[in-house]
Every structure is written in structure tokens, then in C-alpha cells.
Design a protein around this motif. Structure first.
Motif: not given
Length: 275
Positions: A148-149, A170, A175-176, A145
Motif C-alpha cells: 500500500p502506497g 483505487e 488499493i493506494r 494491495r
């Protein structure tokens, strides 16, 4: 009328005799068991096949054909002769889930296969590289979180139960993470140990040798209950109430058209060997 019935009976007998003869002489040569799994699951499969081989009195050649979520091996068996000498040792990733996720499937599970025996269910887990500053699922979620990514996670392939578990996590948390599909579990675990990937979702048996050696961290059991040999590791469900991962069952299949007597003999021996 009597003549007609006699001719019909004789015709049926002529048709059934080859099938009966095949069932009585099977097996008379080595059997090829195509695996759609690898890693710890492959090791377990070889143990089971050794027992079945001894019971049948012929060699069983275990041919690991992991790839495309198990579709590589399943395709080979689907297009093999239905003579009882080419079988599939597969999971629900290849046999049930993939047909809903891939547009052009090279096989139809319901039409191309006959089920032989249910072997069991694999225990799934989530592990992190030693470099990642997390030791539990809540910590992974919080870290992802905040970044991200930037967290990547590996699985044995697109559309597998492990991939869908990551997607579900996800969706439930917002989240990502970046999904990195691998050809098989050992490749993803190798990269995890080397620190080339952050997290891996796969079978617990693939992690255990490296976890025992302190080369990776098992941070969550992806199932309904904790694993008895790692009681300190919580389940994902404990961290995410309502999380329900796809089941990871393992079963054996034969090409459609395989004689019923052959399937029955295989089923009996496989269930006995797996128990």
C-alpha cells in the motif's frame, strides 16, 4: 418608412461586408495550430495538419503547448484574435473535465471557444516498467494491495482522463497508489523506461515504440475493447467489471467570434484529413 428600411439594409451591409471579405480571403497567411497533447498524439496531429495545409494552400505551424492537463495551450488560444489563424487541437481533459476540477480557470470552454471538428478518440493504456513484477491489471492490483502506497503511477497531468482512471481504479479496488503528474506523456514514458516510476497511464501510441523494443510492458488497454495489434493484452474492464474510464476524445476549436464561413471551411478540411 421606406427610407428607414433602406438605411437599415445599408447599415447591415456595411457591417457584413468586412466579415464576408475576410471569409473570402482566408487563409492568406500561415495558421498556428496549438496542441495540448504530445507523444504519439502529437505525431498523428502533425500528419492531419499536413493534409489540411495542402488543402488550404498555406503552412500550418504546429505548436505543442502541453502542460497543466492542456490548460496552457487552451488559455493561449482563448485569448487570441478570432481571425481563424490561431486554433486549438485539444482533448476533453482541457475542454470539459478541467472546469470541474480547478477553481480558478483562465478560460471558459463554453464562452471562449467555438467547436470546429471532432478528430477522433485516443486509445488509452496502462504500462509498467520492466522492473515491476506484474504483467496484467489483476497482478498490478494484487501487488499494490500487498504494498500500500508504494506503487507510483504517472500521468500527463492532474485532472486528465488518465489521472481520473487511476483514481477510479483505487476507489474500485481499495488499493493506494501515489500519483505523479508530469508535464506531458513523453516525460512520463521516459521515466517508465528508465525504471524511475512503476506505472504510467496515458495514450497507447506513446507506449508502442518502447513496447515493441521490449523496454516496457503494456499491461492493460484502458478502453472498451482490446487493441487489435496487442490482442493478448486485456482491457481494464475485463479485470474490473463496471470500470468506465472518462472518454479521451480529440477535437479542434477556434476562439469565439471566428467567422462562421471560416469555421465551416476548417471543419470540412479537418474531417476530410482525419478520415
Amino acid at each position: 418608412m421606406i427610407v428607414t428600411r433602406w438605411v437599415t439594409a445599408a447599415t447591415l451591409s456595411a457591417l457584413l461586408l468586412p466579415a464576408m471579405a475576410q471569409a473570402q480571403t482566408w487563409p492568406s497567411k500561415p495558421i498556428r495550430m496549438v496542441l495540448t497533447i504530445s507523444g504519439g498524439g502529437e505525431t498523428n496531429a502533425r500528419v492531419v495538419m499536413d493534409r489540411v495545409s495542402q488543402a488550404l494552400g498555406v503552412p500550418i505551424v504546429v505548436d505543442a503547448q502541453a502542460g497543466a492537463g492542456g490548460a496552457v495551450g487552451a488559455t493561449q488560444v482563448a485569448h487570441s484574435p478570432p481571425d481563424g489563424y490561431t486554433l486549438l487541437y485539444g482533448t476533453n481533459s482541457a475542454m470539459t473535465l478541467r472546469r470541474f476540477l480547478v477553481k480558478d480557470m483562465p478560460y471558459d470552454t463554453l464562452k471562449d471557444f467555438v467547436p470546429v471538428a471532432r478528430i477522433g478518440e485516443a486509445t488509452s493504456a496502462i504500462a509498467a516498467t520492466m522492473k515491476l513484477p506484474v504483467s496484467s491489471i489483476p497482478e498490478l492490483i494484487e501487488y499494490a494491495r500487498r504494498n500500500p502506497g508504494k506503487v507510483n503511477y504517472g500521468t500527463p497531468g492532474i485532472g486528465t482522463t488518465h489521472h481520473l482512471s487511476g483514481v477510479l481504479m483505487e476507489q474500485m479496488t481499495g488499493i493506494r497508489m501515489l500519483h505523479v503528474p508530469y508535464k506531458n506523456a513523453p516525460q512520463s514514458v521516459t521515466d517508465l523506461v528508465a525504471g524511475r516510476i512503476d506505472v504510467v497511464f496515458t495514450t497507447l501510441s506513446s507506449f508502442l515504440p518502447f513496447s515493441d523494443a521490449g523496454k516496457l510492458k503494456v499491461i492493460g488497454i484502458n478502453g472498451g475493447q482490446r487493441y487489435e495489434k496487442l490482442p493478448q493484452v486485456a482491457t481494464v474492464l475485463e479485470a474490473l467489471p463496471g470500470f468506465e474510464r472518462p472518454r479521451s476524445w480529440i477535437g479542434t476549436f477556434a476562439p469565439t467570434g471566428t467567422q462562421a464561413a471560416v469555421v465551416k471551411r476548417l471543419s470540412d478540411e479537418l474531417v476530410r484529413a482525419a478520415s
